[in-house]
Every structure is written in structure tokens, then in C-alpha cells.
Enzyme design. Structure first.
Site, PDB file in Angstrom:
ATOM      1  N   GLY A  41      36.303 -73.431  -9.574  1.00  0.00           N
ATOM      2  CA  GLY A  41      36.690 -73.527  -8.159  1.00  0.00           C
ATOM      3  C   GLY A  41      37.688 -74.646  -7.951  1.00  0.00           C
ATOM      4  O   GLY A  41      38.774 -74.444  -7.376  1.00  0.00           O
ATOM      5  N   ASP A 100      42.409 -70.229 -14.356  1.00  0.00           N
ATOM      6  CA  ASP A 100      42.313 -70.921 -13.061  1.00  0.00           C
ATOM      7  C   ASP A 100      43.713 -71.192 -12.497  1.00  0.00           C
ATOM      8  O   ASP A 100      43.943 -71.060 -11.289  1.00  0.00           O
ATOM      9  CB  ASP A 100      41.543 -72.240 -13.220  1.00  0.00           C
ATOM     10  CG  ASP A 100      40.123 -71.999 -13.706  1.00  0.00           C
ATOM     11  OD1 ASP A 100      39.588 -70.910 -13.427  1.00  0.00           O
ATOM     12  OD2 ASP A 100      39.565 -72.889 -14.362  1.00  0.00           O
ATOM     13  N   GLY A 110      43.315 -80.428 -20.976  1.00  0.00           N
ATOM     14  CA  GLY A 110      42.448 -80.551 -19.808  1.00  0.00           C
ATOM     15  C   GLY A 110      42.608 -79.366 -18.865  1.00  0.00           C
ATOM     16  O   GLY A 110      43.325 -78.402 -19.145  1.00  0.00           O
TER      17      GLY A 110
HETATM   18  O1  RIB Z   1      37.870 -72.252 -16.353  1.00  0.00           O
HETATM   19  C1  RIB Z   1      37.691 -73.490 -16.973  1.00  0.00           C
HETATM   20  C2  RIB Z   1      36.540 -74.212 -16.347  1.00  0.00           C
HETATM   21  O2  RIB Z   1      35.347 -73.498 -16.590  1.00  0.00           O
HETATM   22  C3  RIB Z   1      36.312 -75.591 -16.891  1.00  0.00           C
HETATM   23  O3  RIB Z   1      37.023 -76.577 -16.167  1.00  0.00           O
HETATM   24  C4  RIB Z   1      34.816 -75.780 -16.831  1.00  0.00           C
HETATM   25  O4  RIB Z   1      34.431 -76.687 -15.863  1.00  0.00           O
HETATM   26  C5  RIB Z   1      34.250 -74.387 -16.561  1.00  0.00           C
HETATM   27  O5  RIB Z   1      33.683 -74.298 -15.345  1.00  0.00           O
END
Ligand code: RIB
Length: 312
Positions: A41, A254, A289
Site C-alpha cells: 500500500g 507497486d 529497496g
Molecule cells: O511489493 C513489495 C512489498 O511487499 C514489500 O515492500 C513488502 O513490504 C511486502 O509487503
């Protein structure tokens, strides 16, 4: 400024880098350990924020040192914590991540902890933010109730609802119907539809199954191969950017989802939004990261021009 809202996770990532990932029972020598802000998120909202959107995430954390790391990151980024509950009795979510230095792939164990306190009530407490939002974004690192509530408010205020079904869980009853954009990766698409997604024909078949359940647009992210888009009228394949050197693919999905949400919120046509998201993901894999690896808008725009000849 376009605005993105939704429930999402705050997770402190503890990442170990090693030349290879250990097999079960093996101890592998690593090279580096890093602590950093993560959570699907939060990573997606960070990506949307850096891509140019105003973001409001509904979340929960502890007041422990991991929670303070997340708080410091939000302050540095200038991201709103208005709907982030901090409670002494909760533990901040955490993730143990292993990254291979050979192929940049990862494995993750996520401990949701405080994120499991984000429910329907927390989402409805932010209802006024949905009325003037431009896109609603959710994943599965809070509770199914929170995701259902976010969709309910998105529908009430006629806002596009984007769901990244990660980590994949059995879909809660009634969630599929009316999802504007569902964005699984290949594995999640297979878990949701039973179709092993390898070829373009498989993507088509998986999408049709999702349309039958009420999803309006399907986007299947295919890692280094690109992204597949389909709705009942249109089919697109956006190739991945191959000119970048990947060192850590954690959070690439993400970056894609956050970039896509920002672009939809801005009102870009879907093909341009997919290219924008593809560029955001490509830049993120060149950095270590998750949250901190999300690109700034100017970087995305430069790659968009270079790679796709597209100027916004
Ligand atoms: O999509 C990557 C994320 O998945 C990481 O940052 C970790 O926190 C997991 O939730």
C-alpha cells in the site's frame, strides 16, 4: 492536483542481499542488510505521490521504532498521515525480504500486524476524501472488509476503483463486480482464474473469466515481458523497458500500480497510463529497496519520451 485515496499497508522491510537465495535448510552467505519503508500500500501510494498525485492512505501502525521509521519517511516525502492511525498497543507490520544479486529476484515473508486493524470503519472515517478523489487504489495487505468498503465508496462517488490483488487471497464475496481495473501478475492471475498464464492467448482466457465475474478492465503484469491489457472492446500489449539494468525487482509491481493510479487520476487515456506505469516500474528496479526506489515524475516523463516517444 489529481488525488488518489485508499486503504493500504505500512510495512518496515528488512532486506538481505545474497549472491543466491538459500534452498530450504541451507544457510547462504549474504552481503548487505537494509531496513527501509515498504508495504504494498505504502509503496504504491509513494509511487503515485512521486508521480505527481496527492495521496491519502488509510492505514495503521504501532508507535514502535519500525513505526517511527515509516513516520519519518512520510514526513520526508511530504505525504499525508491524516488517516494513518498510530497506536501504542499495535506492532508495525514488517517483512523479511531476500534478494538475489544474480537475477534481482526476491522472496518475501510479510507480517501484517497493525495493518490487520484497518477495517471498514477506518475507510468510512475517510469518506469525505472519496467524494473529491480521482482514483481509489487498494491491495490485500489490510483486511478484505477495508477493500470492500473502498470499492463501495468508489462506486458511491463514481470514482475508478483499481485493485492490485496482492498478496493473493480468495476474493471476498461481491468484490469482483464493478472493479474498474484489476491488476494481477501472472501468478495471481492463475490463482484467481485457474488459467496458467504463459502466452497472450492465456492472458485473453484469464481476462474473459474475470469479465464474467464483473471486472471491467484487466491488466496482467508480466514482469520483464511487459503488461497485458484487455477490456471487452480493446486489447493492448505494452512491452517492458529493456534498456534498464535491474538490481532489485522488489516493489516493481507497486511502482506500476502507483504510477498507473496517478495516471488514471490525471485522466490519461489507458494506453498512455499503461506506458507511464511501465516506465515507473522500469526505473524502480534499477534501485535497491521499495518505497525509496519509486521514481519522481520528471524521471518517468523522460523515460516515457525516450522509450515510447510519448510527451505529456
Ligand atoms: O511489493 C513489495 C512489498 O511487499 C514489500 O515492500 C513488502 O513490504 C511486502 O509487503
Amino acid at each position: 492536483m489529481a488525488k488518489v485515496i485508499g486503504p493500504g499497508s505500512l510495512i518496515a522491510d528488512v532486506t538481505g542481499f545474497a549472491p543466491h537465495l538459500p534452498a530450504a535448510g541451507e544457510t547462504a552467505k549474504g552481503t548487505t542488510l537494509r531496513f527501509g519503508p515498504g508495504g504494498k500500500g505504502s509503496n504504491q501510494m509513494t509511487a503515485a505521490h512521486r508521480a505527481g498525485a496527492d495521496v491519502k492512505m488509510i492505514s495503521c501502525r504501532g508507535n514502535d521504532f519500525l513505526g517511527m521509521m515509516m513516520h519519518d519517511f512520510y514526513v520526508r516525502e511530504g505525504m499525508s498521515e491524516e488517516y494513518i492511525r498510530a497506536d501504542d498497543s499495535f506492532e508495525t507490520g514488517s517483512a523479511l525480504i531476500e534478494v538475489s544479486e544474480t537475477n534481482a529476484q526476491n522472496r518475501i515473508i510479510v507480517i501484517l500486524a497493525a495493518n490487520e486493524k484497518v477495517g471498514r470503519e477506518a475507510v468510512f472515517a475517510a469518506e469525505k476524501e472519496f467524494s473529491d478523489a480521482d482514483a481509489v487504489l487498494a491491495q490485500f495487505e489490510t483486511t478484505p472488509e477495508a477493500v470492500l468498503a473502498a470499492k463501495e465508496l468508489a462506486k458511491k462517488y463514481h470514482k475508478p476503483f483499481i485493485l492490485n490483488p496482492a498478496p493473493c487471497i480468495p476474493m471476498p464475496d461481491g468484490l469482483y463486480d464493478g472493479i474498474d481495473y484489476l491488476t494481477p501478475n501472472e501468478t495471481e492471475a492463475e490463482l484467481l482464474t485457474g488459467v496458467k498464464v504463459e502466452t497472450e492467448e492465456d492472458c485473453r482466457l484469464a481476462s474473459e473469466k474475470l469479465f464474467a465475474l464483473g471486472v471491467r478492465n484487466v491488466i496482467i503484469t508480466l514482469g520483464s515481458r511487459g503488461a497485458y491489457f484487455r477490456n471487452p472492446e480493446k486489447e493492448l500489449f505494452i512491452p517492458a523497458v529493456t534498456s534498464v539494468k535491474a538490481i532489485d525487482t522488489t516493489g516493481a509491481g507497486d511502482a506500476f500500480n502507483g504510477g498507473f493510479a496517478a495516471a488514471v487520476a490525471e485522466g490519461l487515456p489507458v494506453e498512455d497510463a499503461l506506458k507511464f506505469a511501465t516506465c515507473a516500474a522500469a526505473i524502480s528496479v534499477t534501485r535497491l529497496g521499495t518505497g525509496p526506489s519509486m521514481p519522481q515524475r520528471e524521471e518517468i516523463l523522460a523515460l516515457l519520451k525516450e522509450e515510447f516517444g510519448l510527451t505529456l
